[in-house]
Scaffold this motif. Structure first.
Motif: not given
Ligand SMILES: NC(=O)c1ccc[n+]([C@@H]2O[C@H](COP(=O)([O-])OP(=O)(O)OC[C@H]3O[C@@H](n4cnc5c(N)ncnc54)[C@H](OP(=O)(O)O)[C@@H]3O)[C@@H](O)[C@H]2O)c1
Length: 318
Positions: A257-258, A270-271, A302-308
């Motif tokens: 999804v992400i 994943a990384l 790639l900075e994931l958001t807190a929700d991700e």
């Protein structure tokens, strides 16, 4: 968000796994991967004296030798930092951490790599038959001799890591700069339960292996696929390890999804998750082709958001 990794090492966010070199990647494929990796700014390559001793006709050292030939071809290391390991190569008699083993194995690795110094030298495993004062003393002597820049340990349980830290402090040895545990979205407890806090307390960088869970976290395995469908010599082992767990498939769904929303490969998400964990300096992942590597590199930046992150945490804990 995350606690900083050890301050001792200054490396690219992706540590390139070297167990494929001389195993699933021949010289030409290995050189191409190494060229692409360094071309993208990569400077941190992981290997071991035992890679790839499991291949019939090999005795270990093949991966280091491939890296050595590549370094020679490009005219030297020139900023590329090489991590290698000692303690698991039975074929060479180096299957322990006796001081004489550590010393001799280091010389053999230096020769195969064609370098004067190993940037990060790991004990590949624990060896409770050798007093820590002696094994760690041998590593310290290599640092003092200029043959090794930093010391690391791999595959050690929390109580032993605590003891190792205590011994290096008591003896005035070079500190443990890195821990290399198995750690990824599908294998969390082994590191997160205790080792992570020890790393944080002692300025030890986590350099996790199996960053892609043997390829599972690329998304190429599905519940419908069988080993024969997957283009990988390691498919059987990967499927045996991960396919039977419902959590694997829930986690892969969350990753997909992400990845779709961000227009990046599943492996990159994943990384990115792994790189964002407390004390993680650089996840290790290997690629046997340039195309595989190209799927991994987009995690850098790639900075994931807190929700991700929360979605992946929830899925992988399910
Ligand atoms: N300290 C230790 O005891 C220890 C143990 C194991 C590994 N390590 C280190 O950690 C490194 C990484 O471990 P690993 O290579 O076993 O596992 P990994 O990084 O979790 O998985 C890498 C494998 O996934 C597959 N892959 C990578 N990118 C892909 C893509 N874009 N699409 C499809 N498949 C892809 C490739 O294998 P296939 O194409 O063959 O599927 C690749 O070799 C090793 O190279 C080694 O340096 C250390």
């Amino acid at each position: 968000m995350s606690a900083p990794a050890s301050s001792a090492l200054d490396v690219h966010p992706l540590c390139l796994g070297g167990n494929v070199f001389g195993w699933t990647a021949d010289d030409a494929a290995s050189f191409a991967v190494l060229d692409r990796y360094t071309g993208a700014g990569g400077n941190f390559v992981d290997t071991a004296d035992v890679y790839s001793a499991w291949v019939p006709g090999h005795e270990g050292g093949e991966s280091e030798a491939v890296i050595g030939r590549w370094l020679a071809q490009r005219g030297g290391a020139d900023g590329v930092q090489i991590a290698t390991k000692v303690g698991m190569n039975a074929a060479s008699g180096f299957h322990n951490l006796k001081p004489e083993t550590v010393t001799a194995a280091c010389d053999a690795s230096l020769e195969r790599l064609g370098v004067e110094r190993i940037d990060l030298y790991y004990a590949h495993r624990d060896d409770t038959d050798v007093p820590l004062e002696e094994s760690l003393g041998a590593f310290d002597a290599l640092v003092k001799a200029g043959k090794v820049a930093h010391i690391g340990v791999s595959n050690v349980p929390p109580d032993r890591l605590r003891e190792m830290v205590a011994v290096t402090k008591a003896e005035g040895y070079a500190p443990i700069a890195a821990l290399q545990p198995a750690y990824n979205l599908l294998d969390r407890a082994g590191f997160e339960d205790e080792l992570q806090a020890i790393c944080a307390e002692n300025d030890i960088a986590c350099v996790p292996y199996y960053g892609l869970a043997m390829g599972f976290l690329t998304g190429k395995y599905t519940q419908e696929s069988v080993a024969a469908d997957i283009d990988s010599p390691r498919a059987k082992g990967a499927i045996k390890t991960y396919a039977g767990n419902e959590r694997t498939w829930v986690t892969l769904d969350a990753l997909r999804v992400i990845a779709a929303e961000r227009s990046v490969p599943v492996a990159a998400v994943a990384l990115a998750w792994l790189h964002g964990r407390d004390t993680v300096l650089a996840p290790i992942a290997s690629a046997r082709t340039v195309e595989q590597l190209d799927d991994l590199l987009p995690f850098v930046g790639l900075e994931l958001t807190a929700d991700e992150v929360a979605a992946l945490d929830a899925a992988s804990a399910a």
